[in-house]
Scaffold this motif. Structure first.
Motif, mmCIF file in Angstrom:
data_model
loop_
_atom_site.group_PDB
_atom_site.id
_atom_site.type_symbol
_atom_site.label_atom_id
_atom_site.label_comp_id
_atom_site.label_asym_id
_atom_site.label_seq_id
_atom_site.Cartn_x
_atom_site.Cartn_y
_atom_site.Cartn_z
ATOM 1 N N MET A 282 0.890 -1.322 0.147
ATOM 2 C CA MET A 282 -0.067 -0.026 0.005
ATOM 3 C C MET A 282 0.799 1.326 0.168
ATOM 4 S SD MET A 282 -2.541 1.123 2.665
ATOM 5 C CE MET A 282 -2.957 -0.497 3.219
ATOM 6 N N ALA A 283 0.313 2.357 -0.496
ATOM 7 C CA ALA A 283 0.977 3.248 -0.774
ATOM 8 C C ALA A 283 1.269 4.222 0.667
ATOM 9 C CB ALA A 283 0.383 4.440 -1.476
ATOM 10 N N SER A 284 2.676 4.699 0.788
ATOM 11 C CA SER A 284 3.003 5.383 2.160
ATOM 12 C C SER A 284 2.322 6.491 2.288
ATOM 13 C CB SER A 284 4.229 5.401 2.136
ATOM 14 O OG SER A 284 4.569 6.607 2.992
ATOM 15 N N PRO A 285 1.805 7.093 3.478
ATOM 16 C CA PRO A 285 0.969 8.317 3.728
ATOM 17 C C PRO A 285 1.831 9.365 3.300
ATOM 18 C CG PRO A 285 1.393 7.042 5.838
ATOM 19 C CD PRO A 285 1.556 6.178 4.744
ATOM 20 N N LEU A 286 3.291 9.257 3.490
ATOM 21 C CA LEU A 286 4.229 10.501 3.088
ATOM 22 C C LEU A 286 4.452 10.553 1.508
ATOM 23 C CD1 LEU A 286 6.491 10.075 6.059
ATOM 24 C CD2 LEU A 286 4.903 11.653 5.770
ATOM 25 N N GLU A 287 3.959 9.435 0.771
ATOM 26 C CA GLU A 287 4.160 9.401 -0.551
ATOM 27 C C GLU A 287 3.747 10.605 -1.483
ATOM 28 O OE1 GLU A 287 4.086 5.472 -2.209
ATOM 29 O OE2 GLU A 287 3.222 6.317 -4.115
ATOM 30 N N GLN A 288 2.594 11.494 -0.751
ATOM 31 C CA GLN A 288 2.181 12.438 -1.204
ATOM 32 C C GLN A 288 3.088 13.769 -1.314
ATOM 33 O OE1 GLN A 288 -1.181 14.066 1.016
ATOM 34 N NE2 GLN A 288 -0.622 12.812 2.507
ATOM 35 N N PHE A 289 4.242 13.536 -0.626
ATOM 36 C CA PHE A 289 5.236 14.851 -0.286
ATOM 37 C C PHE A 289 6.209 14.864 -1.095
ATOM 38 C CE2 PHE A 289 2.797 14.511 3.794
ATOM 39 C CZ PHE A 289 1.891 15.422 3.418
ATOM 40 N N VAL A 290 6.293 13.479 -1.919
ATOM 41 C CA VAL A 290 7.451 13.203 -2.499
ATOM 42 C C VAL A 290 7.724 14.387 -3.834
ATOM 43 C CG1 VAL A 290 8.813 11.910 -4.233
ATOM 44 C CG2 VAL A 290 7.779 10.920 -2.226
ATOM 45 N N ILE A 291 8.774 15.208 -3.983
ATOM 46 C CA ILE A 291 8.900 16.065 -5.235
ATOM 47 C C ILE A 291 9.315 15.330 -6.436
ATOM 48 C CG2 ILE A 291 10.321 17.950 -5.968
ATOM 49 C CD1 ILE A 291 10.396 18.862 -2.911
ATOM 50 N N GLN A 292 8.620 15.418 -7.261
ATOM 51 C CA GLN A 292 8.945 14.694 -8.512
ATOM 52 C C GLN A 292 9.110 15.654 -9.781
ATOM 53 O OE1 GLN A 292 5.427 12.712 -7.981
ATOM 54 N NE2 GLN A 292 6.165 10.644 -7.413
ATOM 55 N N PRO A 293 10.289 15.253 -10.498
ATOM 56 C CA PRO A 293 10.514 16.330 -11.479
ATOM 57 C C PRO A 293 9.341 16.255 -12.575
ATOM 58 C CG PRO A 293 11.787 14.518 -11.703
ATOM 59 C CD PRO A 293 11.038 14.374 -10.372
ATOM 60 N N VAL A 294 9.114 17.524 -13.267
ATOM 61 C CA VAL A 294 7.839 17.524 -14.275
ATOM 62 C C VAL A 294 8.602 17.795 -15.527
ATOM 63 C CG1 VAL A 294 6.006 18.534 -15.097
ATOM 64 C CG2 VAL A 294 6.020 18.241 -12.746
ATOM 65 N N VAL A 295 9.336 18.829 -15.612
ATOM 66 C CA VAL A 295 10.400 18.913 -16.707
ATOM 67 C C VAL A 295 11.879 19.006 -16.344
ATOM 68 C CG1 VAL A 295 10.871 20.439 -18.700
ATOM 69 C CG2 VAL A 295 8.595 20.342 -17.629
ATOM 70 N N PRO A 296 12.744 17.978 -16.180
ATOM 71 C CA PRO A 296 13.617 17.991 -15.747
ATOM 72 C C PRO A 296 14.677 18.891 -16.113
ATOM 73 C CG PRO A 296 12.860 15.699 -16.230
ATOM 74 C CD PRO A 296 12.278 16.607 -16.800
ATOM 75 N N ALA A 297 14.592 19.124 -17.629
ATOM 76 C CA ALA A 297 15.703 20.005 -18.161
ATOM 77 C C ALA A 297 15.879 21.340 -17.438
ATOM 78 C CB ALA A 297 15.314 20.049 -19.419
ATOM 79 N N ILE A 298 14.749 21.926 -16.978
ATOM 80 C CA ILE A 298 14.848 23.180 -16.386
ATOM 81 C C ILE A 298 14.446 23.016 -14.785
ATOM 82 C CG2 ILE A 298 14.202 24.585 -18.337
ATOM 83 C CD1 ILE A 298 11.339 24.742 -17.373
ATOM 84 N N GLY A 299 14.629 21.999 -14.407
ATOM 85 C CA GLY A 299 14.362 21.802 -12.782
ATOM 86 C C GLY A 299 13.040 22.046 -12.326
ATOM 87 N N LEU A 300 12.100 21.556 -13.329
ATOM 88 C CA LEU A 300 10.801 22.008 -12.881
ATOM 89 C C LEU A 300 10.094 20.910 -11.940
ATOM 90 C CD1 LEU A 300 8.543 24.379 -13.340
ATOM 91 C CD2 LEU A 300 7.412 23.214 -15.211
ATOM 92 N N THR A 301 9.686 21.129 -10.707
ATOM 93 C CA THR A 301 9.057 19.949 -10.123
ATOM 94 C C THR A 301 7.559 20.150 -9.781
ATOM 95 O OG1 THR A 301 9.500 21.065 -8.153
ATOM 96 C CG2 THR A 301 11.210 19.680 -9.031
ATOM 97 N N ASN A 302 6.969 19.010 -9.350
ATOM 98 C CA ASN A 302 5.623 19.235 -9.053
ATOM 99 C C ASN A 302 5.399 20.536 -8.085
ATOM 100 O OD1 ASN A 302 6.787 17.922 -7.014
ATOM 101 N ND2 ASN A 302 5.332 16.135 -6.779
ATOM 102 N N ALA A 303 6.275 20.774 -7.057
ATOM 103 C CA ALA A 303 6.307 21.554 -5.955
ATOM 104 C C ALA A 303 6.343 23.029 -6.628
ATOM 105 C CB ALA A 303 7.141 21.395 -5.017
ATOM 106 N N SER A 304 7.133 23.325 -7.648
ATOM 107 C CA SER A 304 7.371 24.474 -8.089
ATOM 108 C C SER A 304 6.099 24.814 -9.245
ATOM 109 C CB SER A 304 8.589 24.836 -9.054
ATOM 110 O OG SER A 304 9.038 23.740 -9.486
#
Lengths: 242, 134
Positions: free
Chosen positions: A1-23
């Motif tokens: 099962m997914a960890s409850p903390l998984e929602q806070f993981v920062i994932q790259p959206v456009v890695p080339a310019i360092g754009l993540t889901n947080a940004s």
């Protein structure tokens, strides 16, 4: 099962310019604030419409708060305080949308916001009062023999302000979202247990509704508390020690 | 009939009849009763309204206080750690500043609950309990 903390993981959206889901969500909340206020003030009618009156209420609310706490001359800080409030408020509530990323659940974000406030306090205080700003560490009317002790405590207390300011917001947002995920997990594990336990599985859903309602309250309240405390600290920059 | 009753008291204007005295007494009693009831009503209203308003205030206070204390200790530990690192005084810096940090946490709490008001003129009288933040 997914960890409850998984929602806070920062994932790259456009890695080339360092754009993540947080940004992305940070930019989105800035976009919502700016876009919403531009939409609201676009027509600028004398008798405000619905959208315009919402913007006016928000403006008046923060202006009254700042004036009430730090006085009329504190209105130089109004752009800062209003931006802080609108950003935190929007980011908090956008985080409540299922699937959205809660920007304010990252301590680096809230700590940066707190450092902006404290940096303004120190910078403005020294620029305005110079050496006199150090009076912020010496409360007026203190007996002389207590001054060194209290000055040390005041100094540590001053340093603890950005910590308390950032930790409060971050911890509340984190805890609320983790609680939601955990209760969601209960539904899964109860129904997977089968038998009599599976009959109990709707119960955590009731709890999720209650926690969500609490979160709606906490989101607004935390944005408000952050703003109030910023106003109080900015008051120190204007009137150190008195 | 109305006219005759209205005209009647105009004649003995100078001296008060015993009925007038009685009436005044009753009026006073009634007034006292009304003010008592309305005072109680407004108190009840304030109490019931307080339940709605102040709960939000108390709630935010409750969310605030633990962090207020912990941040003092954390700041103390941070300073102690930095002192130890720069002056190689380990473990004394962190030991001493943990105690100072504890004091600061208590100090923060007292200030957050309005027991210490920094002696600022604009800090005290016009604030209600729910507003006494810092």
């Amino acid at each position: 099962m997914a960890s409850p903390l998984e929602q806070f993981v920062i994932q790259p959206v456009v890695p080339a310019i360092g754009l993540t889901n947080a940004s992305v969500f940070m930019m989105a909340s800035v976009g919502v604030v700016v876009g919403g206020l531009m939409l609201a003030t676009g027509s600028r009618q004398l008798v405000p419409g619905r959208v315009q009156s919402v913007a006016e209420i928000l403006h008046e609310f923060i202006a009254d708060l700042l004036r009430g706490i730090a006085g009329e001359e504190a209105m130089v800080f109004f752009p800062l305080v209003f931006s802080l409030f609108m950003f935190i408020f929007t980011a908090n509530y956008m985080g409540l949308i299922p699937g959205a990323y809660t920007v304010t659940s990252q301590i680096i974000v809230t700590f940066t916001l707190a450092l902006i406030v404290m940096g303004t306090v120190v910078g403005f205080g020294i620029w305005k009062h110079g050496k006199h700003f150090l009076n912020v560490f010496v409360p007026k009317g203190l007996p002389v023999y207590l001054t060194p002790i209290i000055a040390v405590i005041e100094f540590v207390s001053f340093l603890s302000r950005p910590i308390s300011l950032s930790v409060r917001l971050f911890a509340n947002m984190l805890a609320g979202h983790v609680a939601l995920k955990i209760f969601g997990g209960f539904v899964l594990s109860l129904s997977a247990a089968g038998g009599l336990l599976a009959l109990l599985s709707p119960l955590p859903i009731v709890r999720i509704v209650a926690v969500t309602a609490l979160e709606v309250l906490v989101c607004g309240l935390q944005a408000f508390v952050f703003t109030v405390l910023s106003c109080i600290y900015l008051n120190d920059a204007l009137h150190p020690g008195h | 009939m109305d006219v005759s009753e209205q005209q009647k008291p105009e004649v003995p204007e100078a001296q008060e009849s015993p009925e007038d005295v009685l009436l005044k007494k009753r009026l006073k009693l009634l007034g006292a009763g009304i003010s008592r009831v309305s005072k109680r009503h407004s108190r009840q209203e304030r109490a019931s309204r307080g339940a709605g308003y102040f709960r939000a205030g108390d709630f935010s206070q409750a969310l605030r206080l633990p962090v207020e204390f912990a941040s003092g200790v954390l700041a103390g530990l941070l300073i102690g750690w930095l002192i130890d690192r720069t002056f190689a005084t380990s473990p004394w810096g962190i030991l001493i500043f943990a105690v100072v940090g504890f004091c600061t946490g208590m100090y923060n709490l007292l200030r957050a609950t309005g027991h210490i008001t920094m002696g600022r003129p604009d800090d005290r009288p016009d604030r209600t309990d729910s507003e006494q933040r810092d």
